[in-house]
Design an enzyme around this catalytic site. Structure first.
Site, PDB file in Angstrom:
ATOM      1  N   ARG A 234       0.781  -1.168  -0.067  1.00  0.00           N
ATOM      2  CA  ARG A 234      -0.040  -0.090  -0.037  1.00  0.00           C
ATOM      3  C   ARG A 234       1.058   1.303   0.168  1.00  0.00           C
ATOM      4  O   ARG A 234       1.910   1.356   0.704  1.00  0.00           O
ATOM      5  CB  ARG A 234      -0.817   0.206   1.109  1.00  0.00           C
ATOM      6  N   GLU A 263      -4.360   7.399  -5.225  1.00  0.00           N
ATOM      7  CA  GLU A 263      -4.676   6.293  -6.347  1.00  0.00           C
ATOM      8  C   GLU A 263      -5.934   6.518  -6.964  1.00  0.00           C
ATOM      9  O   GLU A 263      -6.757   6.968  -6.420  1.00  0.00           O
ATOM     10  CB  GLU A 263      -4.902   4.841  -5.643  1.00  0.00           C
ATOM     11  N   HIS A 284      -1.452  -0.151  -9.166  1.00  0.00           N
ATOM     12  CA  HIS A 284      -1.893  -0.991  -8.227  1.00  0.00           C
ATOM     13  C   HIS A 284      -2.610  -1.948  -9.309  1.00  0.00           C
ATOM     14  O   HIS A 284      -3.940  -2.319  -9.259  1.00  0.00           O
ATOM     15  CB  HIS A 284      -3.365  -0.356  -7.438  1.00  0.00           C
TER      16      HIS A 284
HETATM   17  P1  NAD Z   1      -1.943 -11.339   4.785  1.00  0.00           P
HETATM   18  O1  NAD Z   1      -2.992 -11.051   5.808  1.00  0.00           O
HETATM   19  O2  NAD Z   1      -1.830 -12.775   4.182  1.00  0.00           O
HETATM   20  O3  NAD Z   1      -0.449 -11.068   5.189  1.00  0.00           O
HETATM   21  C1  NAD Z   1      -0.136  -9.830   5.832  1.00  0.00           C
HETATM   22  C2  NAD Z   1       0.978 -10.124   6.919  1.00  0.00           C
HETATM   23  O4  NAD Z   1       1.586  -8.838   7.443  1.00  0.00           O
HETATM   24  C3  NAD Z   1       0.488 -10.870   7.819  1.00  0.00           C
HETATM   25  O5  NAD Z   1       1.243 -12.317   8.007  1.00  0.00           O
HETATM   26  C4  NAD Z   1       0.795 -10.063   9.202  1.00  0.00           C
HETATM   27  O6  NAD Z   1       0.992 -10.947  10.399  1.00  0.00           O
HETATM   28  C5  NAD Z   1       1.811  -9.089   8.765  1.00  0.00           C
HETATM   29  N1  NAD Z   1       1.817  -7.835   9.597  1.00  0.00           N
HETATM   30  C6  NAD Z   1       0.892  -7.201  10.009  1.00  0.00           C
HETATM   31  N2  NAD Z   1       1.363  -6.047  10.534  1.00  0.00           N
HETATM   32  C7  NAD Z   1       2.830  -6.243  10.513  1.00  0.00           C
HETATM   33  C8  NAD Z   1       3.868  -5.467  10.893  1.00  0.00           C
HETATM   34  N3  NAD Z   1       3.720  -4.256  11.424  1.00  0.00           N
HETATM   35  N4  NAD Z   1       5.163  -6.150  10.704  1.00  0.00           N
HETATM   36  C9  NAD Z   1       5.159  -6.927  10.011  1.00  0.00           C
HETATM   37  N5  NAD Z   1       4.274  -8.071   9.716  1.00  0.00           N
HETATM   38  C10 NAD Z   1       3.157  -7.426   9.789  1.00  0.00           C
HETATM   39  O7  NAD Z   1      -2.076 -10.444   3.530  1.00  0.00           O
HETATM   40  P2  NAD Z   1      -1.413 -10.761   1.869  1.00  0.00           P
HETATM   41  O8  NAD Z   1      -2.412 -11.281   1.122  1.00  0.00           O
HETATM   42  O9  NAD Z   1      -0.145 -11.185   1.642  1.00  0.00           O
HETATM   43  O10 NAD Z   1      -1.229  -9.052   1.497  1.00  0.00           O
HETATM   44  C11 NAD Z   1      -0.656  -8.327   2.057  1.00  0.00           C
HETATM   45  C12 NAD Z   1      -0.849  -6.849   1.579  1.00  0.00           C
HETATM   46  O11 NAD Z   1      -0.606  -6.568   0.240  1.00  0.00           O
HETATM   47  C13 NAD Z   1      -2.237  -6.476   1.964  1.00  0.00           C
HETATM   48  O12 NAD Z   1      -2.532  -6.065   3.014  1.00  0.00           O
HETATM   49  C14 NAD Z   1      -2.469  -5.522   0.896  1.00  0.00           C
HETATM   50  O13 NAD Z   1      -2.360  -4.011   1.439  1.00  0.00           O
HETATM   51  C15 NAD Z   1      -1.448  -5.679  -0.230  1.00  0.00           C
HETATM   52  N6  NAD Z   1      -2.019  -6.200  -1.625  1.00  0.00           N
HETATM   53  C16 NAD Z   1      -1.827  -5.314  -2.741  1.00  0.00           C
HETATM   54  C17 NAD Z   1      -2.240  -5.837  -4.038  1.00  0.00           C
HETATM   55  C18 NAD Z   1      -1.853  -5.198  -5.209  1.00  0.00           C
HETATM   56  O14 NAD Z   1      -2.573  -5.190  -6.124  1.00  0.00           O
HETATM   57  N7  NAD Z   1      -0.878  -4.629  -5.264  1.00  0.00           N
HETATM   58  C19 NAD Z   1      -3.031  -7.078  -3.658  1.00  0.00           C
HETATM   59  C20 NAD Z   1      -3.525  -7.650  -2.778  1.00  0.00           C
HETATM   60  C21 NAD Z   1      -2.880  -7.117  -1.421  1.00  0.00           C
END
Ligand code: NAD
Length: 310
Positions: A234, A263, A284
């Site tokens: 993000r 965005e 994105h």
């Molecule tokens: P997920 O929930 O499976 O994984 C997120 C991980 O981050 C979890 O394991 C959690 O423990 C960890 N986490 C939370 N806070 C933290 C911190 N302060 N320090 C370290 N680790 C921390 O989610 P995901 O599917 O892996 O997605 C991750 C992020 O990617 C989403 O939150 C979203 O913002 C982003 N995303 C982007 C796109 C894109 O199109 N670019 C698409 C999907 C998701």
């Protein structure tokens, strides 16, 4: 499927994959945002499907009957979760459904930056490009720092380990010791501990008060001058002004960005950053593959249906 008039009604706020809408019609009375009955949905809706629209506290307050929000994708930062919790409204997102697609764009961005592909391509549109000005970096055997080892972080780790024999250094304080036994890695107790070693740093955390600005000038300063930073999580997790300064000063090799604070990102705001030869940016689109869109959309439909049924 239930008989037509017994089916619950669902209001589709954003666009969803047509095949998922077709599937949804077997479970719900589906009202699309282009349908006449959509008007005044806030008053009527018990369940909605949402993708990129905001549901802030005041939006939620306008929906007295709402009990379920089916969310396409994993990120729920545009939805006021506290306001939902206070009303007992359940958010049903689709963890993992787009993880492979996002992980693939992370690798694509890292490789594009490592080899300066977009800027070399742009140069050759106007004149032949001397090869000696194009020296990039190989990724094989390099150290990949991953912050956030959820669904996407783990896929990135697996791809780079399998394909590039990468050393994985990971930070995720919310997962138990012994998580991901299938991925050889070194785990660090604080994310700053992995910065100096990372050849590629990639972020896979949600945007929260804790993660906003977690990579700023101070963090970029301790990284290798050859390091690549990828943010497909993000906008705002990497401080944008600080990143631009670090790139301009040559503190790091380059950056690949699929997430911006604004965005969709505009050239007015990001032109100066995008014109740097070592920046690759996309708006994105990490999850924008047909497979991932369908899986996320089906997941939101099914999760919402299961919840309403239970
Ligand atoms: P997920 O929930 O499976 O994984 C997120 C991980 O981050 C979890 O394991 C959690 O423990 C960890 N986490 C939370 N806070 C933290 C911190 N302060 N320090 C370290 N680790 C921390 O989610 P995901 O599917 O892996 O997605 C991750 C992020 O990617 C989403 O939150 C979203 O913002 C982003 N995303 C982007 C796109 C894109 O199109 N670019 C698409 C999907 C998701």
């Amino acid at each position: 499927a239930a008989a037509g008039k017994d089916k619950p009604t669902i209001y589709v706020i954003d666009s969803f994959h047509p095949k998922a809408i077709e599937h949804a019609r077997t479970l719900f009375n589906v009202v699309l945002n282009t349908d006449k009955e959509f008007t005044g949905w806030q008053q009527k809706a018990k369940a909605i499907l949402i993708r990129s629209s905001y549901m802030r506290a005041d939006d939620i307050a306008k929906c007295p009957n709402l009990i379920a929000i089916g969310k396409h994708g994993v990120g729920i930062d545009k939805i006021d979760k506290e306001a939902c919790d206070a009303r007992g409204i359940r958010i049903l997102n689709t963890p993992g459904a787009n993880a492979q697609a996002v992980a693939e764009i992370v690798v694509a961005l890292a490789m594009a930056v490592a080899r300066n592909i977009p800027s070399i391509y742009a140069r050759q549109l106007t004149q032949p490009v001397p090869k000696e000005t194009c020296t990039g970096q190989t990724l094989f055997g390099k150290t990949i720092g991953i912050i956030g080892m959820g669904n996407i972080g783990r896929k990135v780790a697996q791809m780079l380990q399998g394909g590039f024999a990468a050393n994985i250094v990971a930070y995720d304080p919310y997962l138990p010791a012994g998580a991901w036994p299938d991925i050889p890695h070194r785990r660090v107790p604080a994310y700053r501990d992995l910065l100096a070693d990372a050849d590629v740093l990639t972020l896979h955390v949600p945007l929260t008060d804790e993660t906003r600005g977690m990579i700023s000038y101070a963090e970029l300063s301790v990284m290798k001058r050859t390091a690549i930073v990828v943010n497909a999580a993000r906008g705002g997790i990497v401080d944008e002004a600080d990143l631009r300064r670090a790139l301009e000063e040559g503190l790091i090799w380059g950056a690949g960005l699929d997430a911006h604070e604004q965005e969709p990102p505009t050239a007015e705001r990001y032109g100066a950053l995008w014109r740097l030869p070592n920046v690759v940016s996309t708006p994105h689109i990490g999850a924008a593959t047909d497979d991932a869109q369908l899986m996320s959309a089906l997941g939101a439909v099914d999760n919402t249906y299961e919840y309403l049924k239970s």
